[in-house]
Write a protein that holds these residues in place. Structure first.
Motif, PDB file in Angstrom:
ATOM      1  N   ASN A 163       0.874  -1.130   0.129  1.00 38.27           N
ATOM      2  CA  ASN A 163       0.136   0.013  -0.128  1.00 38.27           C
ATOM      3  C   ASN A 163       0.615   1.257  -0.196  1.00 38.27           C
ATOM      4  OD1 ASN A 163      -2.670   1.027  -0.131  1.00 38.27           O
ATOM      5  ND2 ASN A 163      -2.374   1.758   2.129  1.00 38.27           N
ATOM      6  N   CYS A 164       1.949   1.327  -0.936  1.00 43.14           N
ATOM      7  CA  CYS A 164       2.737   2.427  -0.855  1.00 43.14           C
ATOM      8  C   CYS A 164       3.375   2.898  -2.188  1.00 43.14           C
ATOM      9  CB  CYS A 164       4.138   2.015  -0.121  1.00 43.14           C
ATOM     10  SG  CYS A 164       4.804   0.531  -0.729  1.00 43.14           S
ATOM     11  N   VAL A 165       3.747   3.971  -2.568  1.00 41.69           N
ATOM     12  CA  VAL A 165       4.243   4.201  -3.680  1.00 41.69           C
ATOM     13  C   VAL A 165       5.537   3.345  -4.327  1.00 41.69           C
ATOM     14  CG1 VAL A 165       3.864   6.706  -3.404  1.00 41.69           C
ATOM     15  CG2 VAL A 165       6.398   5.962  -2.692  1.00 41.69           C
ATOM     16  N   LYS A 166       5.630   3.176  -5.311  1.00 46.46           N
ATOM     17  CA  LYS A 166       6.428   2.465  -6.019  1.00 46.46           C
ATOM     18  C   LYS A 166       7.949   2.782  -5.447  1.00 46.46           C
ATOM     19  CE  LYS A 166       7.690   0.422 -10.642  1.00 46.46           C
ATOM     20  NZ  LYS A 166       8.640  -0.327 -10.207  1.00 46.46           N
ATOM     21  N   GLY A 167       8.788   1.884  -4.871  1.00 46.15           N
ATOM     22  CA  GLY A 167      10.065   2.117  -4.377  1.00 46.15           C
ATOM     23  C   GLY A 167      10.080   2.822  -2.878  1.00 46.15           C
ATOM     24  N   PHE A 168       9.043   2.831  -2.325  1.00 50.03           N
ATOM     25  CA  PHE A 168       9.113   3.025  -0.796  1.00 50.03           C
ATOM     26  C   PHE A 168      10.074   2.390  -0.110  1.00 50.03           C
ATOM     27  CE2 PHE A 168       7.095   3.266   3.284  1.00 50.03           C
ATOM     28  CZ  PHE A 168       7.098   4.539   3.721  1.00 50.03           C
ATOM     29  N   ASP A 169      10.600   3.148   0.657  1.00 50.17           N
ATOM     30  CA  ASP A 169      11.743   2.169   1.246  1.00 50.17           C
ATOM     31  C   ASP A 169      12.357   3.168   2.784  1.00 50.17           C
ATOM     32  OD1 ASP A 169      12.719   4.806   0.426  1.00 50.17           O
ATOM     33  OD2 ASP A 169      14.707   3.773  -0.556  1.00 50.17           O
ATOM     34  N   LEU A 170      11.385   3.366   3.503  1.00 53.23           N
ATOM     35  CA  LEU A 170      11.443   3.954   4.811  1.00 53.23           C
ATOM     36  C   LEU A 170      12.179   2.880   5.584  1.00 53.23           C
ATOM     37  CD1 LEU A 170      11.080   6.008   7.067  1.00 53.23           C
ATOM     38  CD2 LEU A 170       8.842   4.844   7.499  1.00 53.23           C
ATOM     39  N   PRO A 171      13.362   3.015   6.209  1.00 55.05           N
ATOM     40  CA  PRO A 171      14.201   2.168   7.134  1.00 55.05           C
ATOM     41  C   PRO A 171      13.591   2.184   8.349  1.00 55.05           C
ATOM     42  CG  PRO A 171      15.721   3.755   6.198  1.00 55.05           C
ATOM     43  CD  PRO A 171      14.192   4.205   5.820  1.00 55.05           C
TER      44      PRO A 171
END
Ligand SMILES: [Zn+2]
Length: 589
Positions: A530-538
């Motif tokens: 359920n996120c934008v493409k490439g979402f990568d919050l550590p």
């Protein structure tokens, strides 16, 4: 603060509703609204806001107001010297603005000035006192100026008069306020964020162009009243005809909407404060009957605020102009070096706590929030109204940082998580550019929650603090774009947060963390959905004993766990730090 009628109504009602939903003390059994019907009403309002956003049609007038038109691009405002004479009895006003500007291009179509109806421009003089011809197109005025050399500096003196627009609900709606204090004496001021300063004086009404060399405001008012404005008092002179002329001025750049007259039965007290940059003048302009209350109440709040803000954000940006609080009837507003204060000398936000934690009732919301804007809003100003979250999101976060500074980090976490009940996810925080459009009211709590997530993902508070301080230094007294702010944060953090910004600022989705453990709990698998493409919050997850850092992406990834580390995947603990959804035991084959 905000101004569009619907978003105001919606956000205000929304927060009121969430207050009802969350508060066990919100009325007797007979008067308490039915939670289901409140939820349904809230859902309807969110849907309506979302539909209105999608289908909004912009006009030529929106473009004239919200973009750098060719008629605005060729000249750069250096100073505003405004004179105004409001008439309380007839609710009219007249005055002039002497605009000093620098020519920055040899291409000089007409000069666009802005002044909103029903006020009108009576005449315009150039630097030689010659009258300049002009035409009107709604709220935009096209002035024929003679050809001027690039880099030269000139003035136009713009005379205006009329019956100005009155604010129906300050500070949420813009315009003049002709009110009476509780003893029935006249009390006048203006609010105009969003709607624009051209609601009360002629100017280049675009946030990107601040008068680089400051501004002055001269007020002609009844001699029974006291006139206060931004910066320092220049002079006051009795005209012998029942009026007094009072002039105030700032030496620093200032947003058009922050230049504000306050006229009433004011009195004042002063304090010397020692801040990070040295001596700072603190002045409190309050109605005469509030003086004792103000003296007992305001200084401690202001000192706490300054200690906290300077700690997190660096020195106050306007030592030369001093810091002031000025009594108003509306709730408050971030007017640079003359912050409007209307919180009834009581903690909370007019007695309420937006976080629902009780932590918001330990300090004065208006003094903290509106003063926080001196850093984000007044020191760092966005060029386009669409990027307003840089003002409101960071200032919302200044509340969390204040709670952290005063009551510890856990309290800050709790306050921040509590503010989420005001988030609606009705439309994006950043709307469309060049049309003076304002994003969702989510720019406040969701903006603050995004920053909180980034801070926890960095897990280095000192570094985070230095980024906030560095931002205020790097963009000192500047107008900026969100790209500059986003890039700066990523560069200084040493991690590219661009997908995180896209997620929270440009969509209404809340990312979900899906995860599951191996049978022996020695391995955890996780991914973002359920996120934008490439979402990568550590994510840094920690408790008293352990700490791990994981880098989820949209693809499943796994990490080995040591004994006890599985306990770090605690939904309540994770969501206290990160505004995300958590879905345990998902994905296991
Ligand atoms: Zn604000």
């Amino acid at each position: 603060m905000r101004s569009f009628a619907f978003s105001v109504l919606c956000s205000f009602t929304g927060s009121l509703l969430s207050f009802f939903l969350a508060s066990p003390f919100s009325g007797s059994a007979q008067t308490q609204p039915n939670p289901d019907s409140i939820r349904a009403q809230r859902a309807r309002m969110i849907l309506q806001a979302s539909e209105e956003y999608k289908h909004k049609v912009f006009t030529h007038a929106d473009t004239l107001r919200g973009s750098i038109t060719p008629e605005r691009a060729w000249w750069d405002v250096q100073r505003y010297d405004i004179t105004v004479q409001p008439d309380f009895a007839t609710k009219s006003a007249r005055g002039k603005n002497r605009i000093t500007y620098k020519v920055v291009s040899s291409q000089q179509p007409a000069m666009q000035l802005d002044l909103q109806a029903p006020l009108h421009i009576d005449s315009i003089l150039d630097d030689n006192g010659h009258s300049l011809p002009f035409t009107r197109e709604g709220n935009a005025w096209h002035v024929q100026t003679p050809a001027q050399q690039a880099s030269s500096t000139h003035t136009v003196e713009v005379y205006f008069s009329g019956t100005p627009h009155e604010s129906t609900r300050p500070p949420w709606s813009g315009g003049w306020t002709f009110a009476k204090d509780s003893l029935g004496r006249p009390w006048m001021t203006v609010t105009c964020q969003g709607l624009g300063a051209s609601i009360w004086y002629p100017c280049k009404d675009h946030q990107s162009d601040e008068p680089d060399k400051g501004a002055s405001l001269t007020m002609i008012a009844p001699d029974t009243l006291v006139a206060v404005a931004n910066g320092r008092l220049q002079f006051t002179k009795n005209n012998g005809d029942g009026t007094t002329t009072t002039k105030w001025a700032v030496v620093n750049p200032i947003s058009n909407y922050c230049i504000i007259p306050y006229i009433g039965k004011y009195t004042h007290f002063h304090e010397d404060f020692k801040g990070e940059k040295g001596h700072l003048d603190l002045d409190y302009w309050v109605l005469d009957y509030n003086l004792a209350k103000a003296k007992a109440y305001m200084p401690e709040q202001v000192h706490n605020m300054l200690h906290s803000m300077e700690h997190w954000f660096g020195p106050y940006a306007f030592y030369e102009d001093g810091y002031k609080l000025v009594d108003v009837q509306h709730t408050g507003m971030e007017h640079q070096s003359a912050v409007a204060y209307g919180n009834n000398y009581a903690f909370g936000y007019r007695g309420r706590d937006g976080s629902g934690t009780g932590l918001g009732l330990k300090w004065d919301f208006i003094i903290i929030h509106e003063s926080g804007h001196e850093w984000f809003g007044n020191n760092i100003t966005t060029k386009d109204l669409a990027d307003m979250y840089v003002h409101e999101g960071y200032t919302n976060y200044s509340e969390t940082l204040f709670v952290d500074y005063m009551y510890g980090k856990e309290a800050g976490d709790a306050y921040n998580a509590g503010t989420r009940r005001g988030i609606r996810n009705d439309r994006p925080i950043i709307p469309r550019y060049n049309v003076n459009e304002q994003g969702s009211g989510d720019m406040y709590p969701k903006g603050g929650n995004m920053l909180h997530a980034i801070r926890h993902s960095m897990d280095d508070d000192e570094k985070f603090r230095q980024i906030l301080r560095g931002m205020n230094k790097t963009f000192y007294h500047q107008t900026v774009t969100t790209q500059q702010i986003e890039r700066y944060l990523s560069q200084q953090a040493g991690y590219d947060y661009s997908k995180v910004f896209d997620q929270y600022l440009r969509t209404t989705q809340i990312p979900d963390l899906e995860y599951y453990f191996s049978d022996d709990h020695k391995k955890v698998s996780y991914r973002w959905t359920n996120c934008v493409k490439g979402f990568d919050l550590p994510l840094v997850l920690k408790n008293d004993k352990d700490r791990i850092r994981i880098l989820p992406t949209e693809q499943w990834k796994s990490s080995d766990l040591k004994d006890g580390e599985a306990a770090l995947f605690d939904e309540a603990a994770i969501t206290r730090m990160y505004y995300i959804g958590v879905k345990p035991n998902v994905g296991k084959q």
